[in-house]
Design a protein around this motif. Structure first.
Motif, short mmCIF file in Angstrom:
data_model
loop_
_atom_site.label_atom_id
_atom_site.label_comp_id
_atom_site.label_asym_id
_atom_site.label_seq_id
_atom_site.Cartn_x
_atom_site.Cartn_y
_atom_site.Cartn_z
N LYS A 7 0.90 -1.28 0.00
CA LYS A 7 -0.04 0.03 0.16
C LYS A 7 0.86 1.24 -0.02
O LYS A 7 0.55 2.26 -0.72
CB LYS A 7 -1.05 0.15 1.36
N LYS A 8 1.72 1.19 0.70
CA LYS A 8 2.72 2.37 0.82
C LYS A 8 3.58 2.67 -0.67
O LYS A 8 3.50 3.66 -1.22
CB LYS A 8 4.17 2.16 1.84
N GLU A 9 3.95 1.59 -1.27
CA GLU A 9 4.47 1.61 -2.55
C GLU A 9 3.33 2.07 -3.55
O GLU A 9 3.80 2.98 -4.40
CB GLU A 9 4.94 0.18 -3.06
N LEU A 10 2.17 1.54 -3.44
CA LEU A 10 1.24 2.00 -4.44
C LEU A 10 0.82 3.57 -4.13
O LEU A 10 0.71 4.16 -5.06
CB LEU A 10 -0.19 1.22 -4.02
N ALA A 15 1.21 8.93 -6.56
CA ALA A 15 2.06 10.36 -6.27
C ALA A 15 2.69 10.72 -7.74
O ALA A 15 2.64 11.81 -8.22
CB ALA A 15 2.56 10.60 -5.05
N LYS A 16 3.55 9.77 -8.05
CA LYS A 16 4.52 9.95 -8.99
C LYS A 16 3.73 10.37 -10.28
O LYS A 16 4.01 10.92 -11.32
CB LYS A 16 5.67 8.89 -8.85
N ARG A 17 2.80 9.16 -10.35
CA ARG A 17 1.90 9.29 -11.77
C ARG A 17 1.23 10.63 -11.77
O ARG A 17 1.08 11.11 -12.82
CB ARG A 17 0.91 8.05 -11.90
N ILE A 18 0.83 11.03 -10.70
CA ILE A 18 0.07 12.40 -10.84
C ILE A 18 0.92 13.52 -11.13
O ILE A 18 0.62 14.30 -12.18
CB ILE A 18 -0.64 12.38 -9.51
N LYS A 19 2.23 13.50 -10.82
CA LYS A 19 3.14 14.62 -10.98
C LYS A 19 3.67 14.36 -12.49
O LYS A 19 3.59 15.24 -13.23
CB LYS A 19 4.51 14.45 -10.17
N LEU A 20 3.74 13.10 -13.06
CA LEU A 20 4.06 13.20 -14.43
C LEU A 20 2.95 13.54 -15.34
O LEU A 20 3.14 14.15 -16.34
CB LEU A 20 4.51 11.48 -14.81
N THR A 48 0.97 2.91 -14.75
CA THR A 48 -0.44 2.71 -14.67
C THR A 48 -0.64 1.12 -14.42
O THR A 48 -1.52 0.72 -13.59
CB THR A 48 -1.31 3.36 -15.63
N ARG A 49 -0.12 0.28 -15.46
CA ARG A 49 -0.23 -1.04 -15.22
C ARG A 49 0.19 -1.56 -14.13
O ARG A 49 -0.16 -2.61 -13.49
CB ARG A 49 0.63 -1.56 -16.42
N TYR A 50 1.58 -1.04 -13.69
CA TYR A 50 2.07 -1.52 -12.41
C TYR A 50 1.17 -1.40 -11.00
O TYR A 50 0.96 -2.15 -10.14
CB TYR A 50 3.46 -0.82 -12.14
N ALA A 51 0.53 -0.03 -11.09
CA ALA A 51 -0.30 0.15 -10.16
C ALA A 51 -1.55 -0.65 -10.03
O ALA A 51 -1.95 -1.37 -8.85
CB ALA A 51 -0.82 1.58 -10.27
N LYS A 52 -1.88 -1.40 -11.22
CA LYS A 52 -3.04 -2.12 -11.35
C LYS A 52 -2.78 -3.47 -10.71
O LYS A 52 -3.37 -4.06 -9.98
CB LYS A 52 -3.86 -2.36 -12.66
N VAL A 53 -1.51 -3.80 -10.90
CA VAL A 53 -0.77 -4.82 -10.37
C VAL A 53 -0.82 -5.07 -9.01
O VAL A 53 -1.16 -5.82 -8.29
CB VAL A 53 0.43 -5.57 -11.21
N LEU A 54 -0.37 -3.92 -8.40
CA LEU A 54 -0.15 -3.78 -6.96
C LEU A 54 -1.58 -3.70 -6.42
O LEU A 54 -1.68 -4.54 -5.53
CB LEU A 54 0.53 -2.61 -6.64
N GLU A 55 -2.64 -3.27 -6.88
CA GLU A 55 -3.94 -3.18 -6.27
C GLU A 55 -4.56 -4.76 -6.17
O GLU A 55 -5.10 -5.14 -5.13
CB GLU A 55 -4.78 -2.21 -7.29
N LEU A 56 -4.24 -5.33 -7.32
CA LEU A 56 -4.67 -6.83 -7.45
C LEU A 56 -3.85 -7.55 -6.30
O LEU A 56 -4.57 -8.26 -5.73
CB LEU A 56 -4.41 -7.26 -8.94
#
Length: 67
Positions: A7-10, A15-20, A48-56
């Protein structure tokens, strides 16, 4: 413990995705080359794909912990 770390990593990743996204929205042809713009867009898609994997992974671990 693993779920907490994921969750911390996500959170950091989002935050980095938003900045980008904000950075890309401000750029134009004069500030970045076409190649750099395309590479940054690809980077955002991968994030974005990595975030989805982390969520799963988080959801899967939380379900297993409830058993």
């Amino acid at each position: 413990m693993v779920v907490k770390q994921l969750k911390k990593e996500l959170t950091k990743l989002n935050a980095k995705r938003i900045k980008l996204s904000k950075f890309l929205a401000k750029q134009n042809k004069k500030t970045l080359s076409a190649t750099q713009r395309e590479l940054l867009k690809e980077q955002k898609q991968v994030m974005t794909r990595y975030a989805k994997v982390l969520e799963l992974r988080i959801k899967d671990l939380e379900v297993k912990n409830d058993d």
